[in-house]
Design a protein around this motif. Structure first.
Motif, PDB file in Angstrom:
ATOM      1  N   GLU A 324      11.766  -1.745  -3.642  1.00  0.00           N
ATOM      2  CA  GLU A 324      11.281  -1.848  -5.296  1.00  0.00           C
ATOM      3  C   GLU A 324      10.071  -2.519  -5.488  1.00  0.00           C
ATOM      4  O   GLU A 324       9.981  -3.659  -5.509  1.00  0.00           O
ATOM      5  CB  GLU A 324      12.550  -2.252  -6.050  1.00  0.00           C
ATOM      6  CG  GLU A 324      14.019  -1.940  -5.897  1.00  0.00           C
ATOM      7  CD  GLU A 324      15.083  -2.753  -6.577  1.00  0.00           C
ATOM      8  OE1 GLU A 324      14.673  -3.694  -7.033  1.00  0.00           O
ATOM      9  OE2 GLU A 324      16.056  -2.387  -6.182  1.00  0.00           O
ATOM     10  N   GLY A 325       9.277  -1.798  -5.872  1.00  0.00           N
ATOM     11  CA  GLY A 325       7.678  -2.210  -6.256  1.00  0.00           C
ATOM     12  C   GLY A 325       7.187  -2.974  -5.194  1.00  0.00           C
ATOM     13  O   GLY A 325       6.205  -4.157  -5.463  1.00  0.00           O
ATOM     14  N   VAL A 326       7.221  -2.559  -4.064  1.00  0.00           N
ATOM     15  CA  VAL A 326       6.806  -3.707  -2.587  1.00  0.00           C
ATOM     16  C   VAL A 326       5.152  -3.270  -2.757  1.00  0.00           C
ATOM     17  O   VAL A 326       4.693  -2.221  -2.575  1.00  0.00           O
ATOM     18  CB  VAL A 326       7.396  -3.285  -1.236  1.00  0.00           C
ATOM     19  CG1 VAL A 326       6.915  -4.079  -0.098  1.00  0.00           C
ATOM     20  CG2 VAL A 326       8.865  -3.630  -1.389  1.00  0.00           C
ATOM     21  N   SER A 327       4.614  -4.645  -2.488  1.00  0.00           N
ATOM     22  CA  SER A 327       3.124  -4.670  -2.299  1.00  0.00           C
ATOM     23  C   SER A 327       2.778  -5.640  -1.472  1.00  0.00           C
ATOM     24  O   SER A 327       3.588  -6.783  -1.182  1.00  0.00           O
ATOM     25  CB  SER A 327       2.374  -4.975  -3.734  1.00  0.00           C
ATOM     26  OG  SER A 327       2.730  -4.094  -4.795  1.00  0.00           O
ATOM     27  N   LYS A 328       1.598  -5.420  -0.802  1.00  0.00           N
ATOM     28  CA  LYS A 328       1.151  -6.418   0.444  1.00  0.00           C
ATOM     29  C   LYS A 328      -0.395  -6.414   0.157  1.00  0.00           C
ATOM     30  O   LYS A 328      -0.912  -5.456   0.392  1.00  0.00           O
ATOM     31  CB  LYS A 328       1.566  -6.226   1.736  1.00  0.00           C
ATOM     32  CG  LYS A 328       1.278  -7.138   2.849  1.00  0.00           C
ATOM     33  CD  LYS A 328       1.633  -8.439   2.373  1.00  0.00           C
ATOM     34  CE  LYS A 328       1.021  -9.481   3.378  1.00  0.00           C
ATOM     35  NZ  LYS A 328       1.402 -10.793   3.023  1.00  0.00           N
ATOM     36  N   SER A 329      -0.835  -7.678   0.134  1.00  0.00           N
ATOM     37  CA  SER A 329      -2.378  -7.849   0.066  1.00  0.00           C
ATOM     38  C   SER A 329      -2.983  -8.701   0.910  1.00  0.00           C
ATOM     39  O   SER A 329      -2.254  -9.852   1.247  1.00  0.00           O
ATOM     40  CB  SER A 329      -2.744  -8.410  -1.641  1.00  0.00           C
ATOM     41  OG  SER A 329      -2.502  -7.464  -2.706  1.00  0.00           O
ATOM     42  N   GLY A 332      -7.354  -9.894  -1.199  1.00  0.00           N
ATOM     43  CA  GLY A 332      -7.674  -9.261  -2.281  1.00  0.00           C
ATOM     44  C   GLY A 332      -7.631  -7.780  -2.019  1.00  0.00           C
ATOM     45  O   GLY A 332      -7.688  -7.008  -2.887  1.00  0.00           O
ATOM     46  N   LEU A 333      -7.463  -7.454  -0.618  1.00  0.00           N
ATOM     47  CA  LEU A 333      -7.376  -6.002  -0.150  1.00  0.00           C
ATOM     48  C   LEU A 333      -5.766  -5.439  -0.381  1.00  0.00           C
ATOM     49  O   LEU A 333      -4.748  -6.177   0.257  1.00  0.00           O
ATOM     50  CB  LEU A 333      -7.949  -5.787   1.051  1.00  0.00           C
ATOM     51  CG  LEU A 333      -7.665  -4.134   1.624  1.00  0.00           C
ATOM     52  CD1 LEU A 333      -8.142  -3.226   0.811  1.00  0.00           C
ATOM     53  CD2 LEU A 333      -8.001  -4.176   3.195  1.00  0.00           C
ATOM     54  N   ARG A 334      -5.458  -4.895  -1.102  1.00  0.00           N
ATOM     55  CA  ARG A 334      -3.865  -4.299  -1.333  1.00  0.00           C
ATOM     56  C   ARG A 334      -3.731  -3.175  -0.388  1.00  0.00           C
ATOM     57  O   ARG A 334      -4.008  -1.939  -0.489  1.00  0.00           O
ATOM     58  CB  ARG A 334      -3.758  -3.919  -2.808  1.00  0.00           C
ATOM     59  CG  ARG A 334      -2.445  -3.289  -3.196  1.00  0.00           C
ATOM     60  CD  ARG A 334      -1.940  -3.888  -4.482  1.00  0.00           C
ATOM     61  NE  ARG A 334      -1.682  -5.152  -4.792  1.00  0.00           N
ATOM     62  CZ  ARG A 334      -1.195  -5.473  -5.971  1.00  0.00           C
ATOM     63  NH1 ARG A 334      -0.488  -4.833  -6.870  1.00  0.00           N
ATOM     64  NH2 ARG A 334      -1.205  -7.004  -6.324  1.00  0.00           N
ATOM     65  N   ALA A 335      -3.050  -3.564   0.888  1.00  0.00           N
ATOM     66  CA  ALA A 335      -2.660  -2.425   1.675  1.00  0.00           C
ATOM     67  C   ALA A 335      -1.463  -1.680   1.393  1.00  0.00           C
ATOM     68  O   ALA A 335      -1.116  -0.366   1.757  1.00  0.00           O
ATOM     69  CB  ALA A 335      -2.487  -3.087   3.308  1.00  0.00           C
ATOM     70  N   VAL A 336      -0.660  -2.331   0.660  1.00  0.00           N
ATOM     71  CA  VAL A 336       0.648  -1.526   0.068  1.00  0.00           C
ATOM     72  C   VAL A 336       0.566  -1.836  -1.636  1.00  0.00           C
ATOM     73  O   VAL A 336       0.560  -3.000  -1.876  1.00  0.00           O
ATOM     74  CB  VAL A 336       1.893  -1.997   0.857  1.00  0.00           C
ATOM     75  CG1 VAL A 336       3.021  -1.455   0.094  1.00  0.00           C
ATOM     76  CG2 VAL A 336       1.793  -1.756   2.221  1.00  0.00           C
ATOM     77  N   ASN A 337       0.911  -0.954  -2.221  1.00  0.00           N
ATOM     78  CA  ASN A 337       0.672  -1.005  -3.752  1.00  0.00           C
ATOM     79  C   ASN A 337       1.831  -0.397  -4.334  1.00  0.00           C
ATOM     80  O   ASN A 337       2.006   0.771  -4.642  1.00  0.00           O
ATOM     81  CB  ASN A 337      -0.649  -0.154  -4.197  1.00  0.00           C
ATOM     82  CG  ASN A 337      -0.875  -0.647  -5.673  1.00  0.00           C
ATOM     83  OD1 ASN A 337      -0.165  -1.590  -6.180  1.00  0.00           O
ATOM     84  ND2 ASN A 337      -1.572   0.174  -6.257  1.00  0.00           N
ATOM     85  N   GLY A 338       2.858  -1.306  -4.908  1.00  0.00           N
ATOM     86  CA  GLY A 338       3.943  -0.873  -5.608  1.00  0.00           C
ATOM     87  C   GLY A 338       4.985   0.166  -4.972  1.00  0.00           C
ATOM     88  O   GLY A 338       5.189   1.196  -5.701  1.00  0.00           O
ATOM     89  N   VAL A 339       5.003   0.069  -3.874  1.00  0.00           N
ATOM     90  CA  VAL A 339       6.029   1.373  -3.121  1.00  0.00           C
ATOM     91  C   VAL A 339       7.558   0.875  -3.343  1.00  0.00           C
ATOM     92  O   VAL A 339       7.929  -0.070  -3.231  1.00  0.00           O
ATOM     93  CB  VAL A 339       5.949   1.332  -1.768  1.00  0.00           C
ATOM     94  CG1 VAL A 339       6.593   2.224  -1.029  1.00  0.00           C
ATOM     95  CG2 VAL A 339       4.254   1.741  -1.385  1.00  0.00           C
TER      96      VAL A 339
END
Length: 558
Positions: A324-329, A332-339
């Motif tokens: 649910e809304g998984v992000s990984k930065s 500052g670089l967002r590699a995964v954005n709200g998946v």
């Protein structure tokens, strides 16, 4: 081997043991001193190899624990019974190892070597400070009734205990876990092994033996000061002895101790001012000429694989994984954005997208290799955020890697056994049994049980990775480009194997670039680009989506 030969060997072994025990009764003072040196270096080198041999963490902290044991004996030896003194030394060594190991064992490679050397110097300086400022004396006298004969027998008993402990450890699942950690710590963690706890436990055990050895040796010197107890040369001598004999074998270090104790006696007498230089030359020669030690020339015996319950692949009836809304930065670089997505039991979910779209990073957050910057990941009713890879693996989420990771120094069977022995399902919940051999047969490695994993071809290593993942009895498996690099025939076999796993009830998330496999296997897939999900649905639908075509081919070509 005939009964007569076995009896002869038993008699020879008994006679040798009796001669070793009775050695002080017929040896003169000089030879008894040599025997004592051989014994205490045997204990130190074997204890060092107990931890550093399988893990390959080169420790130079031996003298820190040895010196603490000696000083404990010096402080308590004249006021407490000797058994209590030895127990106190063991406690001091274990406590120090626990405190330092909690932080240092997160390091590896040259960083651990440097820190362990610094640890020995730090403890020496602390002891000096205490002696000068609190005790008001640099050294201590220890007047003890322990004679050379008694000292020899104490060391002999301690050596026997070290060998017994090493044998039991090597035959246990923790011995296999240590070798798995040394071969590939990341793969070991994703196989359900709590690498930190296993390393810490054996590090404490090793340090305890070193501290007790220091306490036993203390009466030999009568006067103890930091220069004697914390002589850094001891740490280097122990490493060299263990490496010469072979740190990967229980009795290997003895093969290095005996010749080097004799050599060091000669060097000390003939080249006292050049001892350190010769020591360094010996170390270089051992590393260059005998990287596996003398025992490596003889060959290693077939290792015992600890027994464990067989693995099975289970069907489940409840929803498995939801992101649910998984992000990984990263800086500052967002590699995964709200998946966000969900996987139902028995489903194969495909994750596709161009290179660099964040697919592998997403899998790394699911498996615990990376902590998500935001969002929530649930496996069943359990939130995975904050859990470590071994904990997630024990909950039933297994994985393979984009860049194949096997434990190369372990055999094919041991790679699978490492996962089987540390999976989290209680025996009562495992249902029907499928052995490691069955799993290897399933992936096509049935004839290669005893082959070193590092000798397998790239494709066979991929098969081994899958077998190791299945050995965890997973509810869900993450396949990261597992079909990549297969020829058409192998690809057909691989697709059929994944379909078989699905038909058994296994849930799979697969990152893949082979679109024929996505169409053949996946009922649903999501498409990622620049870290975000740009499409989701049936494979044919999403592959026809203009946004997906643009992501793969670029806007102008679309």
């Amino acid at each position: 081997m005939t009964a007569a030969m076995r009896a002869l060997l038993w008699c020879a072994g008994a006679a040798l043991a009796a001669a070793i025990v009775a050695y002080p009764l017929y040896a003169n003072g000089y030879h008894l001193a040599l025997g004592i040196s051989v014994l205490y270096f045997t204990i130190l080198a074997t204890a060092w190899a107990m931890f550093s041999g399988p893990t390959r963490y080169i420790s130079l902290a031996t003298v820190a624990f040895f010196g603490l044991g000696a000083y404990t004996a010096a402080a308590l030896g004249e006021t407490m019974p000797w058994p209590v003194v030895l127990l106190a030394a063991a406690g001091v060594g274990a406590l120090t190892a626990a405190i330092t190991g909690l932080s240092t064992l997160r390091l590896s490679g040259i960083y651990f070597v440097i820190f362990s050397f610094g640890l020995a110097e730090l403890i020496r300086q602390l002891v000096i400070w205490y002696e000068v400022n609190i005790h008001r004396s640099v050294g201590r006298y220890l007047f003890s009734a322990v004679t050379q004969d008694i000292l020899y027998w104490q060391l002999l008993a301690l050596a026997a205990l070290v060998f017994l402990t090493g044998s039991l450890l090597g035959r246990s699942r923790y011995g296999l876990a240590l070798r798995a950690i040394g071969a590939d710590e990341t793969a070991a963690s994703h196989s359900g092994i709590d690498a930190t706890r296993v390393k810490l436990g054996v590090f404490i055990l090793s340090a305890t033996f070193m501290a007790v050895t220091g306490a036993v040796m203390a009466p030999r010197w009568t006067y103890i000061d930091p220069a004697i107890a914390f002589n850094p040369t001891i740490s280097f001598q122990v490493v060299i002895m263990a490496l010469l004999g072979g740190a990967g074998s229980l009795f290997g270090p003895v093969l290095g101790v005996i010749p080097l104790v004799l050599l060091f006696e000669v060097l000390t007498a003939t080249l006292p001012n050049h001892f350190s230089i010769v020591l360094g030359i010996i170390f270089i020669l051992i590393v260059m000429v005998l990287p596996n030690g003398v025992i490596g020339l003889i060959g290693t015996a077939r290792r015992h694989i600890p027994a464990g319950s067989a693995a099975t692949i289970r069907k489940v009836d409840t929803p498995l994984l939801a992101a649910e809304g998984v992000s990984k930065s990263f800086s500052g670089l967002r590699a995964v954005n709200g998946v966000s997505f969900a996987v139902t039991p028995g489903e194969i979910l495909g994750i596709i997208g161009p290179n660099g779209s964040g697919k592998t990073t997403l899998l790394n957050t699911l498996s615990g290799a990376l902590a998500p910057s935001s969002g929530t990941i649930r496996l069943g009713d359990t939130v995975l955020n904050g859990l470590r890879p071994y904990q997630i693996a024990r909950l039933g989420l297994a994985r393979t890697f984009q860049l194949v990771r096997v434990m190369p120094d372990l055999t094919v069977a041991e790679n699978v056994a490492a996962a089987r022995l540390f999976r989290g399902a209680p025996a009562s919940m495992r249902g029907s049994a499928e052995s490691a051999g069955d799993l290897l047969d399933l992936v096509g490695l049935g004839a290669m049980h005893e082959a070193p994993a590092g000798d397998l071809t790239y494709i066979d290593q991929k098969r081994l990775e899958l077998a190791r993942a299945l050995a965890l009895e997973p509810r869900l498996v993450l396949l990261d480009e597992w079909l990549a690099g297969l020829n058409p025939s192998e690809l057909e076999t691989g697709i059929a194997l994944i379909a078989t796993l699905r038909d058994r009830g296994l849930t799979i998330i697969m990152v893949e670039h082979v679109m024929d496999a996505i169409r053949a296997l996946c009922g649903h897939c999501i498409v990622m680009n620049a870290g975000s999900v740009i499409a989701r649905g049936a494979p044919d639908e999403v592959l026809a989506d203009p946004k997906v075509i643009a992501a793969y081919l670029g806007g102008d070509d679309a």
